[in-house]
Design a protein around this motif. Structure first.
Motif, PDB file in Angstrom:
ATOM      1  N   GLU A   1       0.839  -1.199   0.000  1.00 33.84           N
ATOM      2  CA  GLU A   1       0.000   0.000   0.000  1.00 33.84           C
ATOM      3  C   GLU A   1       0.870   1.244   0.000  1.00 33.84           C
ATOM      4  N   ARG A   2       0.305   2.338  -0.455  1.00 37.32           N
ATOM      5  CA  ARG A   2       1.054   3.581  -0.599  1.00 37.32           C
ATOM      6  C   ARG A   2       1.452   4.130   0.762  1.00 37.32           C
ATOM      7  N   LEU A   3       2.738   4.324   0.954  1.00 32.53           N
ATOM      8  CA  LEU A   3       3.239   4.897   2.193  1.00 32.53           C
ATOM      9  C   LEU A   3       3.395   6.405   2.112  1.00 32.53           C
ATOM     10  N   GLY A   4       3.696   6.918   0.920  1.00 28.48           N
ATOM     11  CA  GLY A   4       4.092   8.312   0.780  1.00 28.48           C
ATOM     12  C   GLY A   4       5.600   8.392   0.727  1.00 28.48           C
ATOM     13  N   ARG A   5       6.110   9.392   0.045  1.00 30.31           N
ATOM     14  CA  ARG A   5       7.554   9.519  -0.193  1.00 30.31           C
ATOM     15  C   ARG A   5       8.358   9.495   1.109  1.00 30.31           C
ATOM     16  N   GLY A   6       7.931  10.263   2.097  1.00 32.11           N
ATOM     17  CA  GLY A   6       8.683  10.360   3.345  1.00 32.11           C
ATOM     18  C   GLY A   6       8.755   9.050   4.092  1.00 32.11           C
ATOM     19  N   ARG A   7       7.633   8.382   4.257  1.00 35.78           N
ATOM     20  CA  ARG A   7       7.612   7.114   4.980  1.00 35.78           C
ATOM     21  C   ARG A   7       8.383   6.035   4.226  1.00 35.78           C
TER      22      ARG A   7
ATOM     23  N   ARG B   1      23.590   9.738  11.875  1.00 38.90           N
ATOM     24  CA  ARG B   1      23.074  11.072  12.207  1.00 38.90           C
ATOM     25  C   ARG B   1      21.639  11.245  11.709  1.00 38.90           C
ATOM     26  N   LEU B   2      21.351  10.703  10.533  1.00 36.35           N
ATOM     27  CA  LEU B   2      19.985  10.784  10.006  1.00 36.35           C
ATOM     28  C   LEU B   2      19.019   9.996  10.881  1.00 36.35           C
ATOM     29  N   LEU B   3      19.400   8.798  11.271  1.00 34.25           N
ATOM     30  CA  LEU B   3      18.496   7.968  12.066  1.00 34.25           C
ATOM     31  C   LEU B   3      18.196   8.591  13.424  1.00 34.25           C
ATOM     32  N   SER B   4      19.138   9.329  13.978  1.00 32.60           N
ATOM     33  CA  SER B   4      18.883   9.989  15.262  1.00 32.60           C
ATOM     34  C   SER B   4      17.932  11.175  15.097  1.00 32.60           C
ATOM     35  N   LEU B   5      17.825  11.685  13.866  1.00 34.70           N
ATOM     36  CA  LEU B   5      16.950  12.831  13.589  1.00 34.70           C
ATOM     37  C   LEU B   5      15.529  12.402  13.232  1.00 34.70           C
ATOM     38  N   LEU B   6      15.375  11.259  12.581  1.00 40.22           N
ATOM     39  CA  LEU B   6      14.093  10.857  12.005  1.00 40.22           C
ATOM     40  C   LEU B   6      12.938  10.724  12.997  1.00 40.22           C
ATOM     41  N   PRO B   7      13.164  10.326  14.258  1.00 42.43           N
ATOM     42  CA  PRO B   7      12.022  10.233  15.171  1.00 42.43           C
ATOM     43  C   PRO B   7      11.262  11.549  15.367  1.00 42.43           C
ATOM     44  N   SER B   8      11.939  12.675  15.122  1.00 44.54           N
ATOM     45  CA  SER B   8      11.272  13.975  15.275  1.00 44.54           C
ATOM     46  C   SER B   8      10.590  14.445  13.995  1.00 44.54           C
ATOM     47  N   VAL B   9      10.844  13.758  12.869  1.00 45.58           N
ATOM     48  CA  VAL B   9      10.297  14.157  11.579  1.00 45.58           C
ATOM     49  C   VAL B   9       8.910  13.531  11.397  1.00 45.58           C
ATOM     50  N   THR B  10       7.906  14.374  11.186  1.00 45.51           N
ATOM     51  CA  THR B  10       6.533  13.859  11.081  1.00 45.51           C
ATOM     52  C   THR B  10       6.003  13.858   9.652  1.00 45.51           C
ATOM     53  N   ALA B  11       6.629  14.583   8.734  1.00 46.18           N
ATOM     54  CA  ALA B  11       6.153  14.639   7.347  1.00 46.18           C
ATOM     55  C   ALA B  11       6.281  13.265   6.708  1.00 46.18           C
ATOM     56  N   ASP B  12       5.213  12.829   6.020  1.00 42.19           N
ATOM     57  CA  ASP B  12       5.260  11.500   5.419  1.00 42.19           C
ATOM     58  C   ASP B  12       5.247  11.515   3.894  1.00 42.19           C
ATOM     59  N   HIS B  13       5.255  12.717   3.295  1.00 45.66           N
ATOM     60  CA  HIS B  13       5.250  12.750   1.837  1.00 45.66           C
ATOM     61  C   HIS B  13       6.255  13.795   1.346  1.00 45.66           C
ATOM     62  N   TRP B  14       5.835  14.730   0.525  1.00 45.43           N
ATOM     63  CA  TRP B  14       6.781  15.634  -0.144  1.00 45.43           C
ATOM     64  C   TRP B  14       7.485  16.590   0.807  1.00 45.43           C
ATOM     65  N   PHE B  15       6.849  16.967   1.904  1.00 40.96           N
ATOM     66  CA  PHE B  15       7.459  17.938   2.818  1.00 40.96           C
ATOM     67  C   PHE B  15       8.598  17.319   3.624  1.00 40.96           C
ATOM     68  N   TRP B  16       8.771  16.012   3.530  1.00 35.91           N
ATOM     69  CA  TRP B  16       9.836  15.324   4.267  1.00 35.91           C
ATOM     70  C   TRP B  16      11.188  15.961   3.996  1.00 35.91           C
ATOM     71  N   ASP B  17      11.488  16.262   2.746  1.00 32.74           N
ATOM     72  CA  ASP B  17      12.792  16.833   2.374  1.00 32.74           C
ATOM     73  C   ASP B  17      13.066  18.124   3.148  1.00 32.74           C
ATOM     74  N   THR B  18      12.058  18.995   3.171  1.00 37.86           N
ATOM     75  CA  THR B  18      12.221  20.277   3.850  1.00 37.86           C
ATOM     76  C   THR B  18      12.358  20.090   5.354  1.00 37.86           C
ATOM     77  N   GLU B  19      11.507  19.267   5.937  1.00 32.55           N
ATOM     78  CA  GLU B  19      11.554  19.100   7.392  1.00 32.55           C
ATOM     79  C   GLU B  19      12.888  18.521   7.847  1.00 32.55           C
ATOM     80  N   VAL B  20      13.416  17.566   7.118  1.00 33.27           N
ATOM     81  CA  VAL B  20      14.717  16.983   7.482  1.00 33.27           C
ATOM     82  C   VAL B  20      15.808  18.049   7.463  1.00 33.27           C
ATOM     83  N   LEU B  21      15.828  18.889   6.431  1.00 28.58           N
ATOM     84  CA  LEU B  21      16.865  19.921   6.339  1.00 28.58           C
ATOM     85  C   LEU B  21      16.714  20.978   7.425  1.00 28.58           C
ATOM     86  N   VAL B  22      15.485  21.380   7.705  1.00 27.38           N
ATOM     87  CA  VAL B  22      15.264  22.388   8.746  1.00 27.38           C
ATOM     88  C   VAL B  22      15.655  21.840  10.113  1.00 27.38           C
TER      89      VAL B  22
END
Length: 239
Positions: free
Chosen positions: A72-78, A170-191
């Motif tokens: 099933e579709r997860l979305g880009r971020g997930r 470093r990415l894995l330690s950041l991901l628990p705080s990232v809630t975007a599950d689709h296109w906004f994932w890129d922006t949220e990770v960088l911010v």
């Protein structure tokens, strides 16, 4: 068991035609950068166009190719979160399956992480960038990134270029705080990476707009809402 340094991820949704070019070109480019020490993960997100079967065939022929399928579709971020969590490399990267960003830049992307950066990202909006896309998309992109810089305090120029690499730990330690599950994932990770003091390298790229890509009013509204929502979480909820 072979050692893997670089895990490259191709997020794919009904992209069978693009995968027929992207997979062999990725393997050729990655072999030159990390000979025998890479894997190519196709994060296939609920496709119905034969992508699953095609990648499964590639996987059977080449052990460096891995299919990560979702029914099933997860979305880009997930889909990206799932791929990075299961990646074997200490360096992880992803890029758009249409190869809009010229693959010549992959050596610089991965090289930045090897040089000690936590995050590296291609940019279509630096003065040295070489891009070709429609006027509507150009205006929308510049407007969006100006809002991210103004409202969220980012120092980067282009947050949505689908061409990024990370130190996996470093990415894995950041991901628990990232809630975007689709296109906004890129922006949220960088911010969030900037908020946490990560070392980030942004560099100009050659980029060409893929066929059939359009900017929908719905996408613009959703991305604008996502900016405000992230500001609220960062400054009011402190999350």
């Amino acid at each position: 068991m072979r050692e893997v340094e670089v895990s490259a991820v191709l997020p794919a949704y009904n992209d069978c035609a693009a995968l027929k070019t992207a997979i062999p070109q990725s393997i050729e480019t990655l072999e030159a950068i990390a000979p025998g020490r890479f894997e190519l993960i196709v994060a296939e997100d609920g496709s119905s166009d034969g992508s699953t079967e095609f990648v499964r065939g590639c996987e059977a022929e080449d052990s460096r190719v891995r299919l990560l399928h979702s029914d099933e579709r997860l979305g880009r971020g997930r889909a990206l979160n799932r791929a990075f969590d299961g990646a074997a490399g200490s360096i992880v990267c992803y890029y758009d399956v249409d190869l809009a960003t010229d693959m010549q830049h992959l050596v610089e992307l991965i090289g930045a992480i090897r040089d000690g950066y936590d995050v590296a990202t291609g940019s279509r909006l630096l003065p040295e960038s070489d891009i070709v896309r429609s006027g509507g998309r150009e205006i929308a992109s510049r407007g969006y990134n100006t809002l991210v810089r103004t409202i969220l305090g980012s120092s980067l120029h282009d947050h949505q270029c689908g061409f990024k690499a990370f130190r996996r730990d470093r990415l894995l330690s950041l991901l628990p705080s990232v809630t975007a599950d689709h296109w906004f994932w890129d922006t949220e990770v960088l911010v969030r990476a900037q908020k946490n003091g990560y070392r980030i390298r942004e560099f100009p790229v050659q980029w060409r707009q893929g066929e059939g890509t359009t900017v929908r009013r719905k996408d613009v509204v959703e991305m604008g809402s996502a900016i405000l929502h992230l500001w609220w979480r960062l400054h009011v909820e402190k999350g």
